[in-house]
Design a protein around this motif. Sequence first.
Motif, mmCIF file in Angstrom:
data_model
loop_
_atom_site.group_PDB
_atom_site.id
_atom_site.type_symbol
_atom_site.label_atom_id
_atom_site.label_comp_id
_atom_site.label_asym_id
_atom_site.label_seq_id
_atom_site.Cartn_x
_atom_site.Cartn_y
_atom_site.Cartn_z
ATOM 1 N N THR A 1 20.003 -25.803 41.452
ATOM 2 C CA THR A 1 18.551 -25.870 41.299
ATOM 3 C C THR A 1 17.886 -24.652 41.926
ATOM 4 O O THR A 1 17.014 -24.011 41.327
ATOM 5 C CB THR A 1 18.003 -27.149 41.954
ATOM 6 N N VAL A 2 18.297 -24.313 43.142
ATOM 7 C CA VAL A 2 17.712 -23.169 43.842
ATOM 8 C C VAL A 2 17.906 -21.892 43.035
ATOM 9 O O VAL A 2 16.983 -21.090 42.868
ATOM 10 C CB VAL A 2 18.327 -23.026 45.248
ATOM 11 N N ASP A 3 19.115 -21.694 42.522
ATOM 12 C CA ASP A 3 19.420 -20.492 41.755
ATOM 13 C C ASP A 3 18.500 -20.387 40.539
ATOM 14 O O ASP A 3 17.859 -19.341 40.306
ATOM 15 C CB ASP A 3 20.888 -20.527 41.327
ATOM 16 N N TRP A 4 18.395 -21.452 39.762
ATOM 17 C CA TRP A 4 17.620 -21.381 38.528
ATOM 18 C C TRP A 4 16.115 -21.338 38.779
ATOM 19 O O TRP A 4 15.369 -20.724 38.002
ATOM 20 C CB TRP A 4 17.994 -22.552 37.612
ATOM 21 N N MET A 5 15.675 -21.941 39.866
ATOM 22 C CA MET A 5 14.252 -21.828 40.199
ATOM 23 C C MET A 5 13.887 -20.379 40.510
ATOM 24 O O MET A 5 12.844 -19.881 40.083
ATOM 25 C CB MET A 5 13.917 -22.744 41.377
ATOM 26 N N HIS A 6 14.760 -19.679 41.231
ATOM 27 C CA HIS A 6 14.485 -18.274 41.529
ATOM 28 C C HIS A 6 14.612 -17.403 40.278
ATOM 29 O O HIS A 6 13.858 -16.444 40.111
ATOM 30 C CB HIS A 6 15.427 -17.781 42.635
ATOM 31 N N ARG A 7 15.551 -17.732 39.407
ATOM 32 C CA ARG A 7 15.645 -16.997 38.139
ATOM 33 C C ARG A 7 14.348 -17.138 37.342
ATOM 34 O O ARG A 7 13.844 -16.159 36.768
ATOM 35 C CB ARG A 7 16.815 -17.529 37.308
ATOM 36 N N SER A 8 13.798 -18.354 37.317
ATOM 37 C CA SER A 8 12.570 -18.582 36.542
ATOM 38 C C SER A 8 11.413 -17.774 37.114
ATOM 39 O O SER A 8 10.577 -17.255 36.365
ATOM 40 C CB SER A 8 12.225 -20.079 36.528
ATOM 41 N N MET A 9 11.356 -17.658 38.434
ATOM 42 C CA MET A 9 10.278 -16.873 39.045
ATOM 43 C C MET A 9 10.424 -15.388 38.718
ATOM 44 O O MET A 9 9.431 -14.677 38.524
ATOM 45 C CB MET A 9 10.251 -17.112 40.545
ATOM 46 N N ARG A 10 11.663 -14.923 38.641
ATOM 47 C CA ARG A 10 11.872 -13.516 38.287
ATOM 48 C C ARG A 10 11.491 -13.258 36.831
ATOM 49 O O ARG A 10 10.984 -12.187 36.495
ATOM 50 C CB ARG A 10 13.328 -13.113 38.560
ATOM 51 N N TRP A 11 11.747 -14.230 35.955
ATOM 52 C CA TRP A 11 11.312 -14.073 34.571
ATOM 53 C C TRP A 11 9.780 -13.980 34.486
ATOM 54 O O TRP A 11 9.227 -13.153 33.762
ATOM 55 C CB TRP A 11 11.787 -15.259 33.714
ATOM 56 N N PHE A 12 9.107 -14.844 35.222
ATOM 57 C CA PHE A 12 7.641 -14.794 35.242
ATOM 58 C C PHE A 12 7.160 -13.452 35.782
ATOM 59 O O PHE A 12 6.197 -12.866 35.266
ATOM 60 C CB PHE A 12 7.097 -15.940 36.100
ATOM 61 N N ASP A 13 7.826 -12.950 36.816
ATOM 62 C CA ASP A 13 7.501 -11.656 37.405
ATOM 63 C C ASP A 13 7.583 -10.552 36.348
ATOM 64 O O ASP A 13 6.678 -9.709 36.225
ATOM 65 C CB ASP A 13 8.461 -11.394 38.563
#
Length: 386
Positions: A70-82
């Motif tokens: 969960t932690v990994d994919w949540m951070h991936r999603s934030m980088r996509w938004f970035d």
Amino acid sequence: MALALHNENQLAGYWTGVPARPLTPRSWLQPLSRLLEKHSLLPLPDEAVRHNVVAPVVRRVAKLLPHAHTVDWMHRSMRWFDRWCANRVSSLNDVGAVICYENAALHTFRAAHRQDMATILDAASFHHAWQDRHYDYPESDAVHRRITEHKDAEIEQADYVLTVSELARQSYIDAGFDPVRVAAIPVGCDLERFSHSTEGAQEKHSHDPFTFIFAGHAGLRKGIDTLIEASRRLDQQGINHQIWVAGGEDPNIPWNQAPSLERLGRLTHEELAQRFQRADALVLPSRHDSFGMVVVEALATGCPAMVSEQTGAKQAISENESGWILPAEDTDAWVDRMTWCIHHRDDVASMAPKARRDAQPYSWERYRQRVTAHLTDLLMDSHVPS
């Protein structure tokens, strides 16, 4: 912050995942609106708001995975938004600065620097080095290393950092960040809702057990294990008390070790306000909490607060007048103070007026005044490009 800037005619745009304005009926995203809306919609002009709901959808799905993933994919999603934001920065004209939420700032900051814009990091948490000293991370070492390297890179790109408490600010200074370039702007809460929400509240009676309330996600980060052990010791000593636990919870919490704890689950703001009014004191033994909004919410109802020294909102408490500040993991200290409260119930109740006064500087209106004044001064300062 977006509302504060808009009210001062300083908001060029607000780009977000969670809908801040109603999604248009023809938008294919509109059916997701109810799923994603966690907060009230904002009175911002339509032309200022852009939505990208991919990141919050991914975060929702990621919560179905084991916590480490969960932690990994949540951070991936934030980088996509970035990256989505960064691709749009070049279209901005006459914009002096961008403010980005932590973990979703690196690429936007790089794009902003190419446009000669100032970059301001909105850091809701402690610096990651401080967190690692106080909290075991659930993700793998490889994922954690990738996350912290990304955090370091975006901090390096930040001209300025806004934190939510003096404690959180100090974590950045301890990590080597220039003290001139990091500020503490305490967040606020809806004082009206918590100071006047009396409907449904029940009168306290002297023969009722002394009632503590814990509000927040019950887990190791919030020190729920310290509270369970403290309650267990009070039970062993035959000291009558009860502890309400309001909020979500981590799995595998040993609730059966403390029969005086009552789990309330997640409450609405109105229900939480009523519980604060009925409780005798808030207890929050967090191992690390960059602010802890429940502290000022409890104070606003007149409920004194007992918090750990690792809680940013400790700055709202007047020691022995509206509450107490204790070592985070010193169970003996928590048992001693809780015992004192139980045996001095009238003294605790007399702290209510001071608790309400200490909450007053933490309204959202006061926050908006603080943050706009600080940002105005910041962009006129020679330390930060304008």
